[in-house]
Design a protein around this motif. Structure first.
Motif, mmCIF file in Angstrom:
data_model
loop_
_atom_site.group_PDB
_atom_site.id
_atom_site.type_symbol
_atom_site.label_atom_id
_atom_site.label_comp_id
_atom_site.label_asym_id
_atom_site.label_seq_id
_atom_site.Cartn_x
_atom_site.Cartn_y
_atom_site.Cartn_z
ATOM 1 N N THR A 195 -28.215 3.839 -54.178
ATOM 2 C CA THR A 195 -29.503 3.164 -54.373
ATOM 3 C C THR A 195 -29.335 1.657 -54.269
ATOM 4 O O THR A 195 -30.162 0.972 -53.651
ATOM 5 C CB THR A 195 -30.095 3.527 -55.752
ATOM 6 O OG1 THR A 195 -30.296 4.937 -55.811
ATOM 7 C CG2 THR A 195 -31.414 2.809 -55.980
ATOM 8 N N TRP A 196 -28.280 1.157 -54.866
ATOM 9 C CA TRP A 196 -28.004 -0.279 -54.818
ATOM 10 C C TRP A 196 -27.773 -0.729 -53.380
ATOM 11 O O TRP A 196 -28.226 -1.792 -52.965
ATOM 12 C CB TRP A 196 -26.796 -0.594 -55.697
ATOM 13 C CG TRP A 196 -26.667 -2.035 -56.090
ATOM 14 C CD1 TRP A 196 -27.428 -3.096 -55.672
ATOM 15 C CD2 TRP A 196 -25.720 -2.579 -57.014
ATOM 16 N NE1 TRP A 196 -27.004 -4.263 -56.266
ATOM 17 C CE2 TRP A 196 -25.962 -3.969 -57.095
ATOM 18 C CE3 TRP A 196 -24.683 -2.037 -57.765
ATOM 19 C CZ2 TRP A 196 -25.201 -4.822 -57.900
ATOM 20 C CZ3 TRP A 196 -23.932 -2.870 -58.577
ATOM 21 C CH2 TRP A 196 -24.186 -4.241 -58.644
ATOM 22 N N ASP A 241 -18.059 2.066 -48.594
ATOM 23 C CA ASP A 241 -17.061 3.052 -49.023
ATOM 24 C C ASP A 241 -17.263 3.382 -50.498
ATOM 25 O O ASP A 241 -16.423 3.080 -51.343
ATOM 26 C CB ASP A 241 -15.646 2.519 -48.783
ATOM 27 C CG ASP A 241 -14.574 3.564 -49.115
ATOM 28 O OD1 ASP A 241 -14.909 4.761 -49.201
ATOM 29 O OD2 ASP A 241 -13.404 3.166 -49.306
ATOM 30 N N VAL A 242 -18.397 4.002 -50.801
ATOM 31 C CA VAL A 242 -18.717 4.325 -52.193
ATOM 32 C C VAL A 242 -17.727 5.334 -52.759
ATOM 33 O O VAL A 242 -17.274 5.205 -53.902
ATOM 34 C CB VAL A 242 -20.158 4.862 -52.298
ATOM 35 C CG1 VAL A 242 -20.421 5.427 -53.697
ATOM 36 C CG2 VAL A 242 -21.153 3.752 -51.985
ATOM 37 N N ASP A 243 -17.345 6.341 -51.970
ATOM 38 C CA ASP A 243 -16.401 7.352 -52.457
ATOM 39 C C ASP A 243 -15.080 6.710 -52.863
ATOM 40 O O ASP A 243 -14.539 6.993 -53.948
ATOM 41 C CB ASP A 243 -16.150 8.411 -51.385
ATOM 42 C CG ASP A 243 -17.322 9.375 -51.240
ATOM 43 O OD1 ASP A 243 -18.203 9.359 -52.121
ATOM 44 O OD2 ASP A 243 -17.353 10.128 -50.253
ATOM 45 N N GLY A 244 -14.552 5.866 -52.009
ATOM 46 C CA GLY A 244 -13.289 5.199 -52.328
ATOM 47 C C GLY A 244 -13.421 4.309 -53.559
ATOM 48 O O GLY A 244 -12.509 4.247 -54.396
ATOM 49 N N VAL A 273 -23.056 8.597 -60.528
ATOM 50 C CA VAL A 273 -22.673 7.206 -60.260
ATOM 51 C C VAL A 273 -22.735 6.912 -58.763
ATOM 52 O O VAL A 273 -23.125 5.812 -58.360
ATOM 53 C CB VAL A 273 -21.267 6.899 -60.818
ATOM 54 C CG1 VAL A 273 -20.865 5.461 -60.492
ATOM 55 C CG2 VAL A 273 -21.241 7.120 -62.331
ATOM 56 N N LYS A 274 -22.391 7.894 -57.955
ATOM 57 C CA LYS A 274 -22.499 7.692 -56.506
ATOM 58 C C LYS A 274 -23.948 7.403 -56.121
ATOM 59 O O LYS A 274 -24.220 6.564 -55.252
ATOM 60 C CB LYS A 274 -21.999 8.933 -55.759
ATOM 61 C CG LYS A 274 -20.487 9.136 -55.823
ATOM 62 C CD LYS A 274 -20.067 10.371 -55.027
ATOM 63 C CE LYS A 274 -18.565 10.596 -55.120
ATOM 64 N NZ LYS A 274 -18.145 11.810 -54.363
ATOM 65 N N GLU A 275 -24.874 8.091 -56.776
ATOM 66 C CA GLU A 275 -26.290 7.860 -56.496
ATOM 67 C C GLU A 275 -26.703 6.434 -56.876
ATOM 68 O O GLU A 275 -27.522 5.813 -56.203
ATOM 69 C CB GLU A 275 -27.151 8.870 -57.257
ATOM 70 C CG GLU A 275 -28.630 8.784 -56.900
ATOM 71 C CD GLU A 275 -29.474 9.850 -57.592
ATOM 72 O OE1 GLU A 275 -30.715 9.785 -57.471
ATOM 73 O OE2 GLU A 275 -28.890 10.733 -58.256
ATOM 74 N N ASP A 312 -26.605 -1.761 -64.284
ATOM 75 C CA ASP A 312 -27.074 -1.085 -65.495
ATOM 76 C C ASP A 312 -28.483 -0.541 -65.338
ATOM 77 O O ASP A 312 -28.767 0.599 -65.720
ATOM 78 C CB ASP A 312 -27.039 -2.052 -66.690
ATOM 79 C CG ASP A 312 -25.635 -2.277 -67.224
ATOM 80 O OD1 ASP A 312 -24.726 -1.543 -66.815
ATOM 81 O OD2 ASP A 312 -25.462 -3.192 -68.050
ATOM 82 N N TYR A 313 -29.369 -1.370 -64.794
ATOM 83 C CA TYR A 313 -30.757 -0.912 -64.658
ATOM 84 C C TYR A 313 -30.882 0.238 -63.663
ATOM 85 O O TYR A 313 -31.611 1.203 -63.908
ATOM 86 C CB TYR A 313 -31.675 -2.068 -64.272
ATOM 87 C CG TYR A 313 -32.320 -2.717 -65.477
ATOM 88 C CD1 TYR A 313 -32.953 -1.945 -66.446
ATOM 89 C CD2 TYR A 313 -32.299 -4.089 -65.657
ATOM 90 C CE1 TYR A 313 -33.549 -2.517 -67.561
ATOM 91 C CE2 TYR A 313 -32.889 -4.677 -66.773
ATOM 92 C CZ TYR A 313 -33.513 -3.888 -67.722
ATOM 93 O OH TYR A 313 -34.091 -4.455 -68.829
ATOM 94 N N ILE A 314 -30.184 0.151 -62.543
ATOM 95 C CA ILE A 314 -30.243 1.266 -61.585
ATOM 96 C C ILE A 314 -29.694 2.535 -62.237
ATOM 97 O O ILE A 314 -30.247 3.632 -62.083
ATOM 98 C CB ILE A 314 -29.476 0.932 -60.294
ATOM 99 C CG1 ILE A 314 -30.120 -0.252 -59.567
ATOM 100 C CG2 ILE A 314 -29.437 2.154 -59.374
ATOM 101 C CD1 ILE A 314 -29.362 -0.698 -58.338
ATOM 102 N N ASN A 315 -28.617 2.397 -62.999
ATOM 103 C CA ASN A 315 -28.009 3.548 -63.661
ATOM 104 C C ASN A 315 -28.946 4.147 -64.712
ATOM 105 O O ASN A 315 -29.177 5.360 -64.740
ATOM 106 C CB ASN A 315 -26.686 3.126 -64.314
ATOM 107 C CG ASN A 315 -25.938 4.307 -64.917
ATOM 108 O OD1 ASN A 315 -26.034 5.431 -64.445
ATOM 109 N ND2 ASN A 315 -25.183 4.047 -65.974
ATOM 110 N N MET A 316 -29.513 3.299 -65.575
ATOM 111 C CA MET A 316 -30.394 3.819 -66.633
ATOM 112 C C MET A 316 -31.695 4.368 -66.070
ATOM 113 O O MET A 316 -32.237 5.343 -66.580
ATOM 114 C CB MET A 316 -30.654 2.734 -67.673
ATOM 115 C CG MET A 316 -29.430 2.385 -68.504
ATOM 116 S SD MET A 316 -29.764 1.301 -69.930
ATOM 117 C CE MET A 316 -30.208 -0.241 -69.119
#
Length: 430
Positions: A236-237, A411-414, A230-232, A203-207
């Motif tokens: 980052t994570w 595998d972030v895309d998957g 969301v991929k970003e 949540d924090y990375i997203n916000m």
């Protein structure tokens, strides 16, 4: 005598009933006795459990009608995972739950009593609290009780001894983590065996990356999970994972918080109650935090994750068909909405913050006062991933997805394509 040591001496689940017991817990048969209110509690950890017991005892003592509260406590995770079945089965009259979307979801399903009549007389609650207690139909269903912000926790003494400075940006956060590694520390205590702790980091990375409005729309199923935003977040994570405690999917939040307490780890992303519950009385003053660092300057540190907990009335409770029992249940909620009720609870659990303006904050610890300041300065307040979205999406899609990412972050895309596919199915079911 040390409050925490006494509480810690009791087994965590001691006296907690199993979920089937709770599902059949309706005091006195259909309608009850009119004066006894059954209450489903997810406060299975010793500190909050004791604090709630003190609050309910105080309610009973002040009740001129001789009203009683019969508490049925269930393991926190078990309660959350089975809440839907519980509310559609044989629920207690009153139950503990969460504000925001998680409350609205069950209100929309007709599983909660409208308590707008009580809200007409409630005092000390801000418009934001009322908004978080309101369903999509504009009616109120929740009596808020306390909140607790999420942040990055650490020990003050450790930072002072090593000369560490609280980072303000992601690059500074990573630089500090690298320095901690050189100092033979685990930079970030990390866990997700319980399925929800790592959601706070997401949540924090997203916000911080995409802003609160994007977070809100993503949780509501209005944004694509396989889009670049969301991929970003996951990229980052993934940058942070090398500095996180390994084996997170096999570690409970209590174990991760204990590693912070034992100085094995330098930092941890948690809610206010979590590390505090693992620190003994004589070390409480050593606990500190800083806001999750800035990633995108456009959004800065505007948003703060600060879940609100409270009480609701279960529509399918057989007892509440008795007007006297319904009156007793509403009387309990009315009392719990007072600053005095919150004061009693927080005397025994200093790891949360009162929601009522009428609560006495003069006895707050420095950490509590800092938490109040953090939330007061926030431009937006989120409720947490598993509270800001549908419970079925959170439990069946996001818990396994995040755990899968932790085990295999390459595998972030998957991963995001799979989340988006399942999201479309679930959100189309309304």
């Amino acid at each position: 005598m040390s409050r925490r040591n006494v509480l810690r001496g009791a087994a965590l689940g001691a006296g907690a009933v199993t979920l089937p017991s709770l599902l059949t817990a309706c005091g006195g048969g259909p309608g009850g006795d009119g004066k006894t209110v059954t209450l489903g509690s997810n406060a299975s950890d010793p500190v909050p459990r004791k604090a709630f017991a003190e609050a309910f005892t105080a309610y009973e003592k002040q009740s001129k009608e001789g009203r009683k509260v019969k508490v049925n406590t269930v393991d926190h995770n078990t309660f959350q995972e089975n809440i839907n079945r519980y509310l559609q089965g044989k629920p207690d009259d009153v139950f503990m739950w969460f504000a925001g979307y998680r409350m609205q979801f069950f209100a929309k399903k007709g599983l909660l009593y409208d308590i707008s009549d009580l809200w007409a007389d409630f005092k000390g609650f801000s418009p934001a609290l009322k908004d978080q207690s309101t369903g999509e139909d504009g009616k109120q269903y929740l009596t808020p009780y306390y909140y607790y912000p999420w942040a990055v926790f650490h020990r003050k003494s450790l930072f002072q001894e090593r000369g560490y400075q609280a980072p303000k940006t992601l690059d500074e956060y990573v630089a500090l983590a690298k320095r901690m590694q050189k100092d033979k520390l685990v930079p970030i205590a990390f866990c997700d065996k319980d399925g929800w702790p790592a959601m706070g980091t997401f949540d924090y990375i997203n916000m911080r990356t995409n802003g609160y409005e994007f977070h809100k729309n993503l949780m509501a199923g209005k944004e694509a999970w396989n889009g670049k935003q969301v991929k970003e977040v996951f990229d980052t994570w993934r940058r942070l994972l090398p500095y996180c405690q390994q084996g997170a999917n096999g570690r409970t939040w209590q174990e991760a918080a204990t590693s912070l307490q034992k100085r094995e780890a330098g930092m941890a992303v948690f809610g206010l109650p979590h590390p505090g519950a693992q620190f003994p009385d004589d070390e409480e003053q050593d606990l500190d935090f800083f806001p999750f660092p800035v990633i995108n300057p456009e959004h800065g540190q505007d948003a703060v994750e600060a879940p609100i907990d409270g009480y609701l009335l279960a529509k399918k409770s057989k007892n509440l068909k008795n007007e006297k029992t319904l009156e007793s249940a509403k009387d309990l909620l009315t009392w719990l909405a007072t600053g005095r009720a919150e004061d009693i609870y927080l005397q025994h659990d200093p790891n949360n913050i009162a929601v009522s303006d009428e609560a006495d904050i003069s006895a707050y610890t420095p950490l509590q006062k800092k938490a109040v300041e953090l939330v007061s300065n926030a431009k937006q307040i989120s409720q947490f991933l598993d509270r800001d979205t549908r419970p079925d999406f959170s439990s069946t899609v996001m818990i396994p997805a995040i755990q899968k990412f932790i085990s295999n972050p390459n595998d972030v895309d998957g991963l995001v394509n799979d989340i988006e596919r399942q999201k479309k199915t679930i959100f189309a079911s309304d």
